[in-house]
Design a protein around this motif. Structure first.
Motif, PDB file in Angstrom:
ATOM      1  N   SER A 206       0.802  -1.226   0.000  1.00  0.00           N
ATOM      2  CA  SER A 206       0.000   0.000   0.000  1.00  0.00           C
ATOM      3  C   SER A 206       0.835   1.275   0.000  1.00  0.00           C
ATOM      4  N   THR A 207       2.156   1.142  -0.077  1.00  0.00           N
ATOM      5  CA  THR A 207       2.985   2.348  -0.057  1.00  0.00           C
ATOM      6  C   THR A 207       2.880   3.139  -1.350  1.00  0.00           C
ATOM      7  N   SER A 208       2.497   2.469  -2.458  1.00  0.00           N
ATOM      8  CA  SER A 208       2.303   3.144  -3.741  1.00  0.00           C
ATOM      9  C   SER A 208       0.851   3.010  -4.167  1.00  0.00           C
ATOM     10  N   GLU A 209       0.400   3.939  -4.976  1.00  0.00           N
ATOM     11  CA  GLU A 209      -0.987   3.914  -5.418  1.00  0.00           C
ATOM     12  C   GLU A 209      -1.210   2.875  -6.511  1.00  0.00           C
ATOM     13  N   THR A 210      -0.163   2.511  -7.229  1.00  0.00           N
ATOM     14  CA  THR A 210      -0.315   1.565  -8.339  1.00  0.00           C
ATOM     15  C   THR A 210       0.493   0.307  -8.075  1.00  0.00           C
ATOM     16  N   ARG A 211       0.148  -0.749  -8.839  1.00  0.00           N
ATOM     17  CA  ARG A 211       0.814  -2.040  -8.681  1.00  0.00           C
ATOM     18  C   ARG A 211       0.836  -2.758 -10.032  1.00  0.00           C
ATOM     19  N   ARG A 212       1.910  -3.490 -10.283  1.00  0.00           N
ATOM     20  CA  ARG A 212       2.036  -4.185 -11.563  1.00  0.00           C
ATOM     21  C   ARG A 212       1.452  -5.590 -11.471  1.00  0.00           C
ATOM     22  N   VAL A 213       0.660  -5.940 -12.507  1.00  0.00           N
ATOM     23  CA  VAL A 213       0.092  -7.278 -12.604  1.00  0.00           C
ATOM     24  C   VAL A 213       0.901  -8.066 -13.633  1.00  0.00           C
ATOM     25  N   ASP A 214       1.288  -9.280 -13.272  1.00  0.00           N
ATOM     26  CA  ASP A 214       2.095 -10.123 -14.165  1.00  0.00           C
ATOM     27  C   ASP A 214       1.336 -11.397 -14.517  1.00  0.00           C
ATOM     28  N   TRP A 215       1.410 -11.773 -15.796  1.00  0.00           N
ATOM     29  CA  TRP A 215       0.887 -13.064 -16.251  1.00  0.00           C
ATOM     30  C   TRP A 215       1.997 -13.808 -16.997  1.00  0.00           C
ATOM     31  N   THR A 216       2.093 -15.077 -16.806  1.00  0.00           N
ATOM     32  CA  THR A 216       2.994 -15.919 -17.590  1.00  0.00           C
ATOM     33  C   THR A 216       2.139 -16.853 -18.433  1.00  0.00           C
ATOM     34  N   VAL A 217       2.268 -16.715 -19.757  1.00  0.00           N
ATOM     35  CA  VAL A 217       1.432 -17.472 -20.696  1.00  0.00           C
ATOM     36  C   VAL A 217       2.345 -18.350 -21.550  1.00  0.00           C
ATOM     37  N   GLY A 218       2.137 -19.652 -21.522  1.00  0.00           N
ATOM     38  CA  GLY A 218       2.920 -20.575 -22.329  1.00  0.00           C
ATOM     39  C   GLY A 218       2.211 -20.901 -23.633  1.00  0.00           C
ATOM     40  N   ILE A 219       2.906 -20.717 -24.786  1.00  0.00           N
ATOM     41  CA  ILE A 219       2.345 -21.067 -26.093  1.00  0.00           C
ATOM     42  C   ILE A 219       3.231 -22.118 -26.737  1.00  0.00           C
ATOM     43  N   SER A 220       2.695 -22.784 -27.733  1.00  0.00           N
ATOM     44  CA  SER A 220       3.414 -23.891 -28.369  1.00  0.00           C
ATOM     45  C   SER A 220       4.539 -23.367 -29.259  1.00  0.00           C
ATOM     46  N   TYR A 221       5.591 -24.179 -29.401  1.00  0.00           N
ATOM     47  CA  TYR A 221       6.640 -23.871 -30.354  1.00  0.00           C
ATOM     48  C   TYR A 221       6.021 -23.909 -31.766  1.00  0.00           C
ATOM     49  N   GLY A 222       6.375 -22.933 -32.561  1.00  0.00           N
ATOM     50  CA  GLY A 222       5.839 -22.828 -33.911  1.00  0.00           C
ATOM     51  C   GLY A 222       4.677 -21.866 -34.028  1.00  0.00           C
ATOM     52  N   ASP A 223       4.035 -21.499 -32.889  1.00  0.00           N
ATOM     53  CA  ASP A 223       2.966 -20.500 -32.936  1.00  0.00           C
ATOM     54  C   ASP A 223       3.557 -19.118 -33.147  1.00  0.00           C
ATOM     55  N   ASP A 224       2.764 -18.227 -33.712  1.00  0.00           N
ATOM     56  CA  ASP A 224       3.224 -16.875 -34.027  1.00  0.00           C
ATOM     57  C   ASP A 224       3.243 -16.032 -32.756  1.00  0.00           C
ATOM     58  N   VAL A 225       4.441 -15.663 -32.320  1.00  0.00           N
ATOM     59  CA  VAL A 225       4.594 -14.867 -31.101  1.00  0.00           C
ATOM     60  C   VAL A 225       3.963 -13.492 -31.270  1.00  0.00           C
ATOM     61  N   ASP A 226       4.122 -12.893 -32.447  1.00  0.00           N
ATOM     62  CA  ASP A 226       3.581 -11.549 -32.674  1.00  0.00           C
ATOM     63  C   ASP A 226       2.064 -11.530 -32.578  1.00  0.00           C
ATOM     64  N   VAL A 227       1.423 -12.568 -33.105  1.00  0.00           N
ATOM     65  CA  VAL A 227      -0.042 -12.653 -33.015  1.00  0.00           C
ATOM     66  C   VAL A 227      -0.474 -12.766 -31.555  1.00  0.00           C
ATOM     67  N   ALA A 228       0.207 -13.622 -30.790  1.00  0.00           N
ATOM     68  CA  ALA A 228      -0.127 -13.778 -29.373  1.00  0.00           C
ATOM     69  C   ALA A 228       0.111 -12.482 -28.610  1.00  0.00           C
ATOM     70  N   ARG A 229       1.237 -11.800 -28.903  1.00  0.00           N
ATOM     71  CA  ARG A 229       1.542 -10.542 -28.222  1.00  0.00           C
ATOM     72  C   ARG A 229       0.465  -9.499 -28.490  1.00  0.00           C
ATOM     73  N   LYS A 230       0.105  -9.331 -29.772  1.00  0.00           N
ATOM     74  CA  LYS A 230      -0.892  -8.315 -30.125  1.00  0.00           C
ATOM     75  C   LYS A 230      -2.249  -8.632 -29.497  1.00  0.00           C
ATOM     76  N   ALA A 231      -2.630  -9.906 -29.466  1.00  0.00           N
ATOM     77  CA  ALA A 231      -3.918 -10.271 -28.881  1.00  0.00           C
ATOM     78  C   ALA A 231      -3.964  -9.933 -27.394  1.00  0.00           C
ATOM     79  N   ILE A 232      -2.891 -10.222 -26.700  1.00  0.00           N
ATOM     80  CA  ILE A 232      -2.868  -9.950 -25.247  1.00  0.00           C
ATOM     81  C   ILE A 232      -2.848  -8.455 -24.987  1.00  0.00           C
ATOM     82  N   ILE A 233      -2.037  -7.692 -25.756  1.00  0.00           N
ATOM     83  CA  ILE A 233      -1.956  -6.243 -25.541  1.00  0.00           C
ATOM     84  C   ILE A 233      -3.293  -5.583 -25.840  1.00  0.00           C
ATOM     85  N   ASP A 234      -3.946  -5.986 -26.920  1.00  0.00           N
ATOM     86  CA  ASP A 234      -5.259  -5.414 -27.233  1.00  0.00           C
ATOM     87  C   ASP A 234      -6.276  -5.738 -26.148  1.00  0.00           C
ATOM     88  N   LEU A 235      -6.186  -6.955 -25.603  1.00  0.00           N
ATOM     89  CA  LEU A 235      -7.097  -7.346 -24.526  1.00  0.00           C
ATOM     90  C   LEU A 235      -6.903  -6.470 -23.298  1.00  0.00           C
TER      91      LEU A 235
END
Length: 307
Positions: A206-235
């Motif tokens: 509570s010493t700061s007004e904001t806090r960082r939220v972290d998620w760790t998402v595992g995707i399969s080898y061969g999947d498009d990282v850029d597509v996954a990144r854009k989908a999560i950021i847009d969400l």
């Protein structure tokens, strides 16, 4: 009035004095004579007078106790009002209120005991000796009190802060003389000794007004990282509780054995942390398969050799 009975109840370590028969008969006759002429009315009046005086002292002591208790409550309320006007820290206010209440209550008890006719000086001496013995036996309690004072001076946390210490997480509800009271997210009340929490590692969220939220998402080898990144950021950008500054980011955190782990990070207000975390967990799980992104299962390749 009862002096004639003294010879019958007086004990002495010395050898008994043997009196002549005539003297013994005279003493016995005198005792019988006093009993015969005993003024029963005078004795009853004396007993009644003593009883009335004892009753009066008890009533006076009770009156002093109830009036004193009202005065103590009044003093505590006045202190609260003074602390509020001077904007004294809530944690320090609670600690001082409890201390003043205990001290004045002890003084009131001493006054009541003295009113009843008990020797307060002897009682204080006895109390001091008992306090010393108890203090030696309960040295940890004194350490808890000293640690409580240090907590109020150093202020690693205050009432209303969300902290994690000694394996417990919750909101600080009260800082008492010997313990800190926290309320967990599922409404459990936890009492942590001040000595333990003062020497522990404390996470204060509570010493700061904001806090960082972290998620760790595992995707399969061969999947498009850029597509996954854009989908999560847009969400995350579509969530009004997620702050724009700093903006949400998604990085490749690790190339694990069975998955490519993405680390998504977003900043929110303290009050929104858990709702944003849990709700977006579910949204990410539902969204990525729609974008052609798969969540891999742990895999192990087994090679069988025949001799």
């Amino acid at each position: 009035m009862w002096s004639f009975l003294i010879p019958f109840f007086t004990e002495t370590p010395e050898a008994p004095l043997i009196l002549p028969d005539s003297v013994q008969k005279a003493n016995l006759a005198e005792a019988v004579n006093k009993i015969i002429h005993l003024d029963v009315g005078d004795m009853l009046r004396s007993l009644l007078s003593e009883s009335i005086w004892i009753l009066v002292k008890i009533l006076i002591a009770l009156a002093i106790y109830f009036i004193g208790r009202w005065i103590v409550r009044r003093i505590v309320r006045l202190l609260d009002a003074a602390f509020e006007r001077r904007q004294v820290d809530t944690s320090l206010r609670s600690f001082l209120r409890n201390t003043v209440k205990v001290v004045f209550t002890l003084i009131l008890v001493m006054i009541v005991v003295q009113t009843l006719g008990v020797n307060v000086t002897s009682l204080i001496a006895l109390f001091s000796a008992a306090t010393l013995a108890i203090g030696m036996a309960l040295s940890g309690t004194a350490q808890n009190f000293a640690s409580g004072v240090m907590i109020l001076l150093m202020k690693p946390y205050r009432i209303g802060d969300f902290i994690s210490a000694q394996g417990q997480s919750g909101t600080v509800r009260e800082i008492k003389l010997f313990s800190t009271v926290i309320t967990t997210a599922d409404n459990q009340t936890i009492y942590i000794p001040n000595n333990s929490i003062a020497t522990a590692i404390i996470d204060n969220y509570s010493t700061s007004e904001t806090r960082r939220v972290d998620w760790t998402v595992g995707i399969s080898y061969g999947d498009d990282v850029d597509v996954a990144r854009k989908a999560i950021i847009d969400l995350l950008a579509a969530d009004s509780r997620v702050l724009n500054d700093p903006a949400p980011v998604v990085w490749v955190a690790a190339l694990a054995d069975s998955s490519v782990n993405l680390s998504a990070r977003a900043w929110v207000k303290n009050a929104d942390y858990w709702n944003v975390f849990f709700e977006n967990n579910e949204k990410i799980y539902k969204l990525l398969p729609q974008k052609g992104i798969n969540f891999p299962f742990p895999q192990m390749d087994v090679h069988v050799k025949q001799n």
